[in-house]
Design a protein around this motif. Sequence first.
Motif, PDB file in Angstrom:
ATOM      1  N   VAL A   1     -10.292  -1.287   1.456  1.00 50.70           N
ATOM      2  CA  VAL A   1     -10.308  -0.335   0.337  1.00 50.70           C
ATOM      3  C   VAL A   1      -9.830   1.021   0.831  1.00 50.70           C
ATOM      4  CG1 VAL A   1     -11.705   0.814  -1.420  1.00 50.70           C
ATOM      5  CG2 VAL A   1     -12.207  -1.568  -0.773  1.00 50.70           C
ATOM      6  N   THR A   2      -8.787   1.536   0.188  1.00 53.03           N
ATOM      7  CA  THR A   2      -8.198   2.807   0.594  1.00 53.03           C
ATOM      8  C   THR A   2      -8.120   3.754  -0.596  1.00 53.03           C
ATOM      9  OG1 THR A   2      -6.843   1.753   2.314  1.00 53.03           O
ATOM     10  CG2 THR A   2      -6.134   3.915   1.539  1.00 53.03           C
ATOM     11  N   PHE A   3      -8.670   4.950  -0.430  1.00 51.98           N
ATOM     12  CA  PHE A   3      -8.560   5.989  -1.455  1.00 51.98           C
ATOM     13  C   PHE A   3      -7.274   6.775  -1.198  1.00 51.98           C
ATOM     14  CE2 PHE A   3     -12.892   4.789  -1.901  1.00 51.98           C
ATOM     15  CZ  PHE A   3     -13.274   5.152  -3.184  1.00 51.98           C
ATOM     16  N   VAL A   4      -6.423   6.807  -2.198  1.00 50.27           N
ATOM     17  CA  VAL A   4      -5.123   7.475  -2.073  1.00 50.27           C
ATOM     18  C   VAL A   4      -5.181   8.777  -2.863  1.00 50.27           C
ATOM     19  CG1 VAL A   4      -2.652   7.277  -2.423  1.00 50.27           C
ATOM     20  CG2 VAL A   4      -3.981   5.242  -1.834  1.00 50.27           C
ATOM     21  N   ASN A   5      -4.961   9.885  -2.175  1.00 45.97           N
ATOM     22  CA  ASN A   5      -5.189  11.190  -2.790  1.00 45.97           C
ATOM     23  C   ASN A   5      -3.940  11.903  -3.286  1.00 45.97           C
ATOM     24  OD1 ASN A   5      -8.049  11.117  -2.246  1.00 45.97           O
ATOM     25  ND2 ASN A   5      -7.544  11.489  -0.096  1.00 45.97           N
ATOM     26  N   ASN A   6      -2.763  11.426  -2.866  1.00 49.05           N
ATOM     27  CA  ASN A   6      -1.540  12.078  -3.327  1.00 49.05           C
ATOM     28  C   ASN A   6      -0.381  11.087  -3.295  1.00 49.05           C
ATOM     29  OD1 ASN A   6      -0.268  12.219  -0.570  1.00 49.05           O
ATOM     30  ND2 ASN A   6      -2.027  13.553  -0.181  1.00 49.05           N
ATOM     31  N   GLU A   7       0.706  11.480  -3.918  1.00 53.11           N
ATOM     32  CA  GLU A   7       1.849  10.583  -4.058  1.00 53.11           C
ATOM     33  C   GLU A   7       2.478  10.251  -2.713  1.00 53.11           C
ATOM     34  OE1 GLU A   7       5.996  11.070  -6.331  1.00 53.11           O
ATOM     35  OE2 GLU A   7       4.281  10.778  -7.684  1.00 53.11           O
ATOM     36  N   MET A   8       2.469  11.197  -1.792  1.00 51.69           N
ATOM     37  CA  MET A   8       3.048  10.942  -0.478  1.00 51.69           C
ATOM     38  C   MET A   8       2.296   9.818   0.234  1.00 51.69           C
ATOM     39  SD  MET A   8       3.759  13.599   2.673  1.00 51.69           S
ATOM     40  CE  MET A   8       4.831  14.569   1.604  1.00 51.69           C
ATOM     41  N   ASP A   9       0.959   9.865   0.166  1.00 59.71           N
ATOM     42  CA  ASP A   9       0.161   8.796   0.780  1.00 59.71           C
ATOM     43  C   ASP A   9       0.384   7.472   0.052  1.00 59.71           C
ATOM     44  OD1 ASP A   9      -0.850  10.565   2.614  1.00 59.71           O
ATOM     45  OD2 ASP A   9      -2.735  10.908   1.533  1.00 59.71           O
ATOM     46  N   LEU A  10       0.502   7.539  -1.279  1.00 55.37           N
ATOM     47  CA  LEU A  10       0.720   6.322  -2.056  1.00 55.37           C
ATOM     48  C   LEU A  10       2.019   5.635  -1.649  1.00 55.37           C
ATOM     49  CD1 LEU A  10      -0.262   4.483  -4.343  1.00 55.37           C
ATOM     50  CD2 LEU A  10       0.927   5.988  -5.959  1.00 55.37           C
ATOM     51  N   CYS A  11       3.025   6.418  -1.285  1.00 54.85           N
ATOM     52  CA  CYS A  11       4.324   5.862  -0.906  1.00 54.85           C
ATOM     53  C   CYS A  11       4.248   5.004   0.355  1.00 54.85           C
ATOM     54  CB  CYS A  11       5.345   6.979  -0.711  1.00 54.85           C
ATOM     55  SG  CYS A  11       5.903   7.738  -2.246  1.00 54.85           S
ATOM     56  N   GLN A  12       3.169   5.139   1.122  1.00 52.94           N
ATOM     57  CA  GLN A  12       3.001   4.265   2.278  1.00 52.94           C
ATOM     58  C   GLN A  12       2.717   2.825   1.848  1.00 52.94           C
ATOM     59  OE1 GLN A  12       0.469   5.799   5.540  1.00 52.94           O
ATOM     60  NE2 GLN A  12       0.206   7.623   4.270  1.00 52.94           N
ATOM     61  N   TYR A  13       2.211   2.673   0.624  1.00 54.84           N
ATOM     62  CA  TYR A  13       1.788   1.349   0.145  1.00 54.84           C
ATOM     63  C   TYR A  13       2.697   0.775  -0.937  1.00 54.84           C
ATOM     64  CZ  TYR A  13      -2.487   2.524   2.617  1.00 54.84           C
ATOM     65  OH  TYR A  13      -3.400   2.873   3.600  1.00 54.84           O
ATOM     66  N   LEU A  14       3.169   1.627  -1.827  1.00 61.75           N
ATOM     67  CA  LEU A  14       4.039   1.149  -2.906  1.00 61.75           C
ATOM     68  C   LEU A  14       4.857   2.306  -3.458  1.00 61.75           C
ATOM     69  CD1 LEU A  14       2.475   2.249  -5.652  1.00 61.75           C
ATOM     70  CD2 LEU A  14       1.059   0.232  -5.269  1.00 61.75           C
ATOM     71  N   ILE A  15       5.903   1.973  -4.191  1.00 66.21           N
ATOM     72  CA  ILE A  15       6.721   2.987  -4.843  1.00 66.21           C
ATOM     73  C   ILE A  15       6.000   3.411  -6.120  1.00 66.21           C
ATOM     74  CG2 ILE A  15       8.950   3.461  -5.918  1.00 66.21           C
ATOM     75  CD1 ILE A  15      10.107   1.233  -4.114  1.00 66.21           C
ATOM     76  N   PRO A  16       5.619   4.668  -6.250  1.00 65.92           N
ATOM     77  CA  PRO A  16       4.833   5.108  -7.418  1.00 65.92           C
ATOM     78  C   PRO A  16       5.464   4.742  -8.755  1.00 65.92           C
ATOM     79  CG  PRO A  16       4.850   6.827  -5.755  1.00 65.92           C
ATOM     80  CD  PRO A  16       5.801   5.775  -5.275  1.00 65.92           C
ATOM     81  N   ALA A  17       6.787   4.670  -8.800  1.00 68.54           N
ATOM     82  CA  ALA A  17       7.484   4.388 -10.060  1.00 68.54           C
ATOM     83  C   ALA A  17       7.168   3.003 -10.613  1.00 68.54           C
ATOM     84  CB  ALA A  17       8.984   4.551  -9.880  1.00 68.54           C
ATOM     85  N   ILE A  18       6.620   2.093  -9.799  1.00 73.17           N
ATOM     86  CA  ILE A  18       6.327   0.749 -10.306  1.00 73.17           C
ATOM     87  C   ILE A  18       5.041   0.742 -11.135  1.00 73.17           C
ATOM     88  CG2 ILE A  18       7.437  -0.248  -8.278  1.00 73.17           C
ATOM     89  CD1 ILE A  18       4.646  -1.311  -7.433  1.00 73.17           C
ATOM     90  N   LEU A  19       4.224   1.811 -11.035  1.00 74.73           N
ATOM     91  CA  LEU A  19       2.961   1.842 -11.779  1.00 74.73           C
ATOM     92  C   LEU A  19       3.224   2.157 -13.243  1.00 74.73           C
ATOM     93  CD1 LEU A  19       0.707   3.765  -9.234  1.00 74.73           C
ATOM     94  CD2 LEU A  19       0.914   1.289  -9.559  1.00 74.73           C
ATOM     95  N   PRO A  20       2.517   1.492 -14.146  1.00 77.24           N
ATOM     96  CA  PRO A  20       2.747   1.694 -15.581  1.00 77.24           C
ATOM     97  C   PRO A  20       2.418   3.123 -16.029  1.00 77.24           C
ATOM     98  CG  PRO A  20       1.442  -0.289 -15.173  1.00 77.24           C
ATOM     99  CD  PRO A  20       1.501   0.476 -13.889  1.00 77.24           C
TER     100      PRO A  20
END
Length: 227
Positions: A205-224
Amino acid sequence: MAQQTPKPVSEDDLKDLKERMKLIVDADPSQFHNDFSLRRYLRAFKTVDAAFQAILKTNKWRQEYDVAGLTADCELVKRHLSLNKARVLRHRDMAGRPVIYIPAKNHSASDRDIDELTKFIVYCLEDACKRCFEEVVDNLCIVFDLRDFGLGCMDYQVVKNLIWLLSRHYPERLGVCLVINSPALFSGCWAVIRGWLDENTSSKVTFVNNEMDLCQYLIPAILPTDI
């Protein structure tokens, strides 16, 4: 984010488990589990005996729960999809995992049928698992989006049911669980939920606090953006 290497499984244990499975598969081909599935059970349940017993329980559960009947044409599934309770995304995360997206704002513990919602969760898990390229990656990414989250959205029983499903009937299927847009008030909820998780699951379980961190896991644009 690189795909984590699964824990190795003894080839002798795998051979032993396959021999035990052959006895029941010969009698009922629907009981079949491929090598990837057998390895997941061995990693999760540690011994051949425990893995074999867990598989038997899963097979029985799948028949009694009519998992095969939970399809996109099922009225229950259609209804929950229309309510945007969860969605398996078309795109994958950076490790090639199928992604289950859950918008917390669309959930309410006071306005749901727990049995129906649990069946819908099973549908989502089944759909995501079918999209795995098991030779490359055989686990999933689950995203909890807590944007617009309020305490009325916190459904502890649904979370408990998801944990139970993943531990008993979808072992080693969770690759990573991302919690995004988490407000401060969720910290109390997380303290409760974390107590229900074993160390292995909690570490995913990982808490992602910003878009830069999210980019390590997935491309933010894929989220609805429409639910």
